[in-house]
Design a protein around this motif. Structure first.
Motif, PDB file in Angstrom:
ATOM      1  N   LEU A   1      -4.224  -5.038 -10.619  1.00  0.00           N
ATOM      2  CA  LEU A   1      -3.737  -4.632  -9.299  1.00  0.00           C
ATOM      3  C   LEU A   1      -4.887  -4.361  -8.347  1.00  0.00           C
ATOM      4  CD1 LEU A   1      -1.306  -3.800  -7.501  1.00  0.00           C
ATOM      5  CD2 LEU A   1      -1.610  -1.481  -8.376  1.00  0.00           C
ATOM      6  N   LEU A   2      -5.948  -3.756  -8.847  1.00  0.00           N
ATOM      7  CA  LEU A   2      -7.093  -3.417  -8.000  1.00  0.00           C
ATOM      8  C   LEU A   2      -7.870  -4.655  -7.560  1.00  0.00           C
ATOM      9  CD1 LEU A   2      -8.406  -0.305  -9.944  1.00  0.00           C
ATOM     10  CD2 LEU A   2      -7.337  -0.312  -7.690  1.00  0.00           C
ATOM     11  N   GLY A   3      -7.672  -5.754  -8.261  1.00  0.00           N
ATOM     12  CA  GLY A   3      -8.446  -6.946  -7.954  1.00  0.00           C
ATOM     13  C   GLY A   3      -7.833  -7.871  -6.925  1.00  0.00           C
ATOM     14  N   GLY A   4      -6.647  -7.526  -6.404  1.00  0.00           N
ATOM     15  CA  GLY A   4      -5.988  -8.418  -5.447  1.00  0.00           C
ATOM     16  C   GLY A   4      -5.535  -7.682  -4.200  1.00  0.00           C
ATOM     17  N   SER A   5      -4.625  -8.316  -3.472  1.00  0.00           N
ATOM     18  CA  SER A   5      -4.136  -7.767  -2.203  1.00  0.00           C
ATOM     19  C   SER A   5      -2.731  -7.191  -2.328  1.00  0.00           C
ATOM     20  CB  SER A   5      -4.135  -8.866  -1.133  1.00  0.00           C
ATOM     21  OG  SER A   5      -3.263  -9.929  -1.519  1.00  0.00           O
ATOM     22  N   ALA A   6      -2.256  -6.993  -3.562  1.00  0.00           N
ATOM     23  CA  ALA A   6      -0.867  -6.583  -3.769  1.00  0.00           C
ATOM     24  C   ALA A   6      -0.554  -5.245  -3.117  1.00  0.00           C
ATOM     25  CB  ALA A   6      -0.553  -6.532  -5.264  1.00  0.00           C
ATOM     26  N   LEU A   7      -1.456  -4.279  -3.207  1.00  0.00           N
ATOM     27  CA  LEU A   7      -1.179  -2.962  -2.624  1.00  0.00           C
ATOM     28  C   LEU A   7      -0.911  -3.060  -1.134  1.00  0.00           C
ATOM     29  CD1 LEU A   7      -3.624  -0.364  -4.261  1.00  0.00           C
ATOM     30  CD2 LEU A   7      -1.139  -0.468  -4.453  1.00  0.00           C
ATOM     31  N   ALA A   8      -1.718  -3.829  -0.427  1.00  0.00           N
ATOM     32  CA  ALA A   8      -1.519  -3.998   1.016  1.00  0.00           C
ATOM     33  C   ALA A   8      -0.177  -4.661   1.301  1.00  0.00           C
ATOM     34  CB  ALA A   8      -2.656  -4.821   1.611  1.00  0.00           C
ATOM     35  N   ASP A   9       0.211  -5.628   0.492  1.00  0.00           N
ATOM     36  CA  ASP A   9       1.481  -6.326   0.694  1.00  0.00           C
ATOM     37  C   ASP A   9       2.666  -5.400   0.434  1.00  0.00           C
ATOM     38  OD1 ASP A   9       0.020  -8.606   1.237  1.00  0.00           O
ATOM     39  OD2 ASP A   9       0.176  -9.382  -0.812  1.00  0.00           O
ATOM     40  N   ILE A  10       2.544  -4.547  -0.571  1.00  0.00           N
ATOM     41  CA  ILE A  10       3.646  -3.676  -0.962  1.00  0.00           C
ATOM     42  C   ILE A  10       3.857  -2.554   0.059  1.00  0.00           C
ATOM     43  CG2 ILE A  10       4.415  -2.003  -2.715  1.00  0.00           C
ATOM     44  CD1 ILE A  10       2.612  -3.835  -4.663  1.00  0.00           C
ATOM     45  N   PHE A  11       2.759  -1.962   0.523  1.00  0.00           N
ATOM     46  CA  PHE A  11       2.863  -0.794   1.396  1.00  0.00           C
ATOM     47  C   PHE A  11       2.616  -1.113   2.872  1.00  0.00           C
ATOM     48  CE2 PHE A  11       2.054   0.997  -2.799  1.00  0.00           C
ATOM     49  CZ  PHE A  11       2.985   2.019  -2.845  1.00  0.00           C
ATOM     50  N   ASP A  12       2.414  -2.392   3.191  1.00  0.00           N
ATOM     51  CA  ASP A  12       2.155  -2.808   4.577  1.00  0.00           C
ATOM     52  C   ASP A  12       0.998  -2.023   5.186  1.00  0.00           C
ATOM     53  OD1 ASP A  12       4.296  -4.680   4.637  1.00  0.00           O
ATOM     54  OD2 ASP A  12       5.700  -3.027   4.918  1.00  0.00           O
ATOM     55  N   THR A  13       0.002  -1.761   4.364  1.00  0.00           N
ATOM     56  CA  THR A  13      -1.165  -0.975   4.782  1.00  0.00           C
ATOM     57  C   THR A  13      -2.392  -1.495   4.052  1.00  0.00           C
ATOM     58  OG1 THR A  13       0.202   1.006   5.077  1.00  0.00           O
ATOM     59  CG2 THR A  13      -2.163   1.348   4.871  1.00  0.00           C
ATOM     60  N   GLU A  14      -3.483  -1.651   4.769  1.00  0.00           N
ATOM     61  CA  GLU A  14      -4.747  -2.013   4.132  1.00  0.00           C
ATOM     62  C   GLU A  14      -5.359  -0.778   3.485  1.00  0.00           C
ATOM     63  OE1 GLU A  14      -6.107  -4.990   3.805  1.00  0.00           O
ATOM     64  OE2 GLU A  14      -4.466  -5.974   4.887  1.00  0.00           O
ATOM     65  N   PHE A  15      -5.962  -0.967   2.319  1.00  0.00           N
ATOM     66  CA  PHE A  15      -6.559   0.145   1.594  1.00  0.00           C
ATOM     67  C   PHE A  15      -8.061  -0.060   1.429  1.00  0.00           C
ATOM     68  CE2 PHE A  15      -2.144   0.500   0.424  1.00  0.00           C
ATOM     69  CZ  PHE A  15      -1.930   1.855   0.293  1.00  0.00           C
ATOM     70  N   GLU A  16      -8.767   1.059   1.392  1.00  0.00           N
ATOM     71  CA  GLU A  16     -10.169   1.079   0.995  1.00  0.00           C
ATOM     72  C   GLU A  16     -10.262   1.801  -0.340  1.00  0.00           C
ATOM     73  OE1 GLU A  16     -13.157   1.538   4.354  1.00  0.00           O
ATOM     74  OE2 GLU A  16     -11.411   2.581   5.177  1.00  0.00           O
ATOM     75  N   PHE A  17     -11.273   1.447  -1.128  1.00  0.00           N
ATOM     76  CA  PHE A  17     -11.398   2.002  -2.469  1.00  0.00           C
ATOM     77  C   PHE A  17     -12.727   2.735  -2.596  1.00  0.00           C
ATOM     78  CE2 PHE A  17      -8.533  -1.604  -2.733  1.00  0.00           C
ATOM     79  CZ  PHE A  17      -7.471  -1.055  -3.429  1.00  0.00           C
ATOM     80  N   PHE A  18     -12.638   3.957  -3.131  1.00  0.00           N
ATOM     81  CA  PHE A  18     -13.816   4.804  -3.285  1.00  0.00           C
ATOM     82  C   PHE A  18     -13.945   5.213  -4.746  1.00  0.00           C
ATOM     83  CE2 PHE A  18     -12.366   5.201   1.038  1.00  0.00           C
ATOM     84  CZ  PHE A  18     -13.526   5.170   1.792  1.00  0.00           C
TER      85      PHE A  18
END
Length: 262
Positions: A228-245
């Motif tokens: 999940l962390l390696g793709g764009s699925a989170l942005a697609d699911i939540f309609d929000t771009e994410f940054e990772f720390f």
């Protein structure tokens, strides 16, 4: 997956003309930990209830070790699946020990009292959840974190091999969330199969080995946490771009909506 403990095929559920869930399929191996994530209103809690046999009328198949959930009696389901909900127990006039003892009902003959084995199992569950010192306290006198640990003890006393969690850290402060998830992760490492619904992405990322993401009642992603962390699925699911720390030597980063941190 060969011989999964939980297998769901084409699960759908409607309320009137409104489709709440549509054609969801997934599986969980014995000893696995699957987190279900998605936006509010996606159908996460309804999915959990359908898989647990609490929503009659659902279409599709739900199998527990090859046996359909619809063919299981309530007592049979209670011998396989224990539940921890997001809240509850605050108005119940029972002590922590009494409530945990009530969880032994699936294993007792009808109208029988508690046995020595029941008392042994309950004592072990209270110790595992860290509520031994609260055993004689009434549930309605406990803090939110204490109450959730007491409810977890009752779930463990039920003696199942599957634990369903529905937003288990809601209404808990940060310290209590950490304590609760440490308990759940430890129980999972000891062999308990866990299926957890959560709105907290980072709870899912750091607590589970697999993730099922649903949106508008449909499965949009299913795989390992690292995938999940390696793709764009989170942005697609939540309609929000994410940054990772990433902090220190943590294996997995924390997800933060882009622009949330300056």
């Amino acid at each position: 997956m060969v011989n999964p403990l939980i297998e769901v095929r084409g699960l759908s559920y409607s309320i009137g003309e409104r489709a709440v869930l549509s054609g969801i399929s997934f599986s969980v191996a014995r000893g696995g930990f699957l987190a279900v994530i998605g936006p509010n209103g996606a159908g996460k809690s309804t999915l959990l209830k359908c898989v647990g046999g609490l929503r009659p009328g659902a279409a599709g198949e739900v199998m527990i070790e090859g046996l359909s959930i619809t063919q299981m009696t309530e007592r049979e389901r209670a011998r396989r699946i224990a539940w921890l909900h997001q809240s509850g127990g605050d108005a119940l006039p029972f002590t922590v020990r009494q409530f945990a003892m009530m969880s032994r009902y699936p294993w007792r003959p009808v109208l029988s009292g508690e046995s020595e084995e029941d008392r042994f199992i309950v004592d072990g569950a209270l110790a595992r959840a860290g509520v031994e010192e609260l055993a004689e306290r009434s549930l309605d006198t406990l803090s939110g974190g204490e109450r959730q640990r007491a409810l977890l003890a009752a779930a463990l006393a039920q003696g199942t091999d599957i634990l369903f969690l529905d937003e288990p850290t809601s209404f808990l402060d940060y310290r209590q969330q950490v304590e609760m998830m440490a308990l759940v992760e430890g129980i999972n490492r000891e062999g308990m199969t866990v299926l957890m619904v959560t709105h907290d992405i980072n709870l899912a990322l750091h607590g589970s080995g697999g993730i099922l993401a649903i949106k508008e009642g449909r499965a949009r992603w299913h795989g390992t946490t690292d995938e999940l962390l390696g793709g764009s699925a989170l942005a697609d699911i939540f309609d929000t771009e994410f940054e990772f720390f990433r902090r220190g030597e943590q294996r997995r980063p924390y997800a933060v909506p882009r622009g949330f941190v300056s």
